[in-house]
Design a protein around this motif. Structure first.
Motif, mmCIF file in Angstrom:
data_model
loop_
_atom_site.group_PDB
_atom_site.id
_atom_site.type_symbol
_atom_site.label_atom_id
_atom_site.label_comp_id
_atom_site.label_asym_id
_atom_site.label_seq_id
_atom_site.Cartn_x
_atom_site.Cartn_y
_atom_site.Cartn_z
ATOM 1 N N ARG A 177 37.477 46.558 42.113
ATOM 2 C CA ARG A 177 37.749 45.638 41.153
ATOM 3 C C ARG A 177 36.928 44.460 41.408
ATOM 4 O O ARG A 177 36.313 43.626 40.660
ATOM 5 N N VAL A 178 37.268 43.784 42.665
ATOM 6 C CA VAL A 178 36.519 42.600 42.835
ATOM 7 C C VAL A 178 34.997 42.727 43.012
ATOM 8 O O VAL A 178 34.349 41.661 42.369
ATOM 9 N N GLY A 179 34.544 43.793 43.453
ATOM 10 C CA GLY A 179 32.999 43.968 43.394
ATOM 11 C C GLY A 179 32.497 44.084 42.032
ATOM 12 O O GLY A 179 31.524 43.476 41.733
ATOM 13 N N ARG A 180 32.975 44.834 41.073
ATOM 14 C CA ARG A 180 32.840 44.687 39.697
ATOM 15 C C ARG A 180 32.761 43.443 39.045
ATOM 16 O O ARG A 180 31.857 42.942 38.277
ATOM 17 N N ILE A 181 33.723 42.697 39.318
ATOM 18 C CA ILE A 181 33.919 41.362 38.749
ATOM 19 C C ILE A 181 32.908 40.226 39.323
ATOM 20 O O ILE A 181 32.128 39.680 38.520
ATOM 21 N N THR B 99 35.980 38.645 33.801
ATOM 22 C CA THR B 99 37.096 38.834 34.757
ATOM 23 C C THR B 99 38.168 39.427 34.341
ATOM 24 O O THR B 99 38.725 40.237 35.011
ATOM 25 N N LEU B 100 38.722 39.000 33.191
ATOM 26 C CA LEU B 100 39.768 39.563 32.617
ATOM 27 C C LEU B 100 39.816 41.321 32.374
ATOM 28 O O LEU B 100 40.842 42.065 32.768
ATOM 29 N N LEU B 101 38.772 41.520 31.535
ATOM 30 C CA LEU B 101 38.549 42.534 31.256
ATOM 31 C C LEU B 101 38.225 43.693 32.494
ATOM 32 O O LEU B 101 39.146 44.917 32.478
ATOM 33 N N LEU B 102 37.455 43.574 33.342
ATOM 34 C CA LEU B 102 37.214 44.064 34.721
ATOM 35 C C LEU B 102 38.434 44.249 35.488
ATOM 36 O O LEU B 102 38.648 45.198 36.193
ATOM 37 N N ALA B 103 39.441 43.263 35.344
ATOM 38 C CA ALA B 103 40.691 43.199 36.080
ATOM 39 C C ALA B 103 41.791 44.227 35.588
ATOM 40 O O ALA B 103 42.410 44.911 36.586
ATOM 41 N N ILE B 104 41.608 44.418 34.364
ATOM 42 C CA ILE B 104 42.626 45.122 33.593
ATOM 43 C C ILE B 104 42.095 46.779 33.604
ATOM 44 O O ILE B 104 43.101 47.460 33.812
ATOM 45 N N PHE B 105 40.965 46.851 33.095
ATOM 46 C CA PHE B 105 40.587 48.298 32.990
ATOM 47 C C PHE B 105 40.458 49.165 34.099
ATOM 48 O O PHE B 105 39.889 48.732 35.101
ATOM 49 N N PRO B 106 40.624 50.390 34.178
ATOM 50 C CA PRO B 106 40.294 51.179 35.289
ATOM 51 C C PRO B 106 39.057 50.925 35.995
ATOM 52 O O PRO B 106 37.996 50.789 34.994
#
Length: 234
Positions: A40-44, A80-87
């Motif tokens: 998740r951190v990498g995607r954000i 940030t919010l979307l990528l932290a929430i979604f799988p």
């Protein structure tokens, strides 16, 4: 050594095995959570970096001003919010498991089990965790197993067919009826019994693959057999 001493020794050994198994489950859960956080951190980080680089390139040609800066900030917050929430990735389905290459089957099955876990009673959740540990151990054994081997078909049948069928059958039982006895057993108990059989079967398959007993694995003809309601289903 007296009978009492032997009983105490056996109980101590069983307790040690239980602690070891629980430790493996906890360690596996911790590794999975850490890997999920890193993904998740990498995607954000990647998404935020792309937004910032895009804004810098655009500002070289068009002044962004205060409105542009606010827009960029809004995009960063939204990403940030979307990528932290979604799988991190779409969870596999039983249909996809049936088509998954054998060497990827344990990991895909683990991911699917994770999506089912919360809907199960506590004893079944513990067995699902145990199955996950065993699938992790089984994975290297399957890397070099030819898909055309009869042993591969046995592994696929148990992991990609019987395990999903068991959980899907349980899921079709209305929630209020899952703790209601029929023929002396509840659907919750049937589920736990079935998962325990699968847990033991995966352990035996892993041992036989490690010993190279492919013929034994292919011909032993042992399948998941649990007495459910009259028609043999949960």
């Amino acid at each position: 050594m007296t009978d009492v001493d032997r009983q105490i020794a056996r109980a101590s050994e069983a307790l040690d095995r239980s602690r070891e198994r629980y430790g493996q489950v906890r360690a596996r859960g911790k590794r999975k959570r850490e890997a999920e956080v890193l993904k998740r951190v990498g995607r954000i980080a990647a998404a935020d970096a792309a937004i910032i680089i895009g804004a810098l390139i655009l500002s070289a040609f068009v002044p962004l001003g205060v409105g542009g800066a606010l827009l960029v900030m809004g995009l960063l917050i939204a990403a940030t919010l979307l990528l932290a929430i979604f799988p991190v990735a779409a969870a596999p389905t039983p249909q996809r498991l049936a088509e998954t290459p054998l060497k990827a089957l344990p990991l895909q099955t683990e991911q699917w089990l994770e999506t089912q876990r919360r809907a199960l009673p506590a004893p079944a959740q513990t067995l699902v965790d145990s199955i996950g540990v065993k699938l992790e151990t089984l994975s290297p054994q399957l890397a070099n197993l030819d898909e055309r081997e009869p042993a591969a078909a046995e592994v696929r049948k148990l992991v990609a067919e019987q395990l999903p069928e068991l959980l899907n059958g349980y899921g079709r039982v209305p929630e209020p009826l899952r703790r209601t006895e029929r023929n002396g057993i509840t659907p919750d108990q049937q589920l736990v019994n079935g998962l325990r059989v699968i847990d033991d079967e995966i352990a035996q398959m892993t041992a036989q693959l490690a010993q190279g007993d492919l013929d034994l694995l292919a011909t032993r003809g042992r399948y998941l057999q649990i007495r459910y309601q009259g028609d043999g289903e949960v």
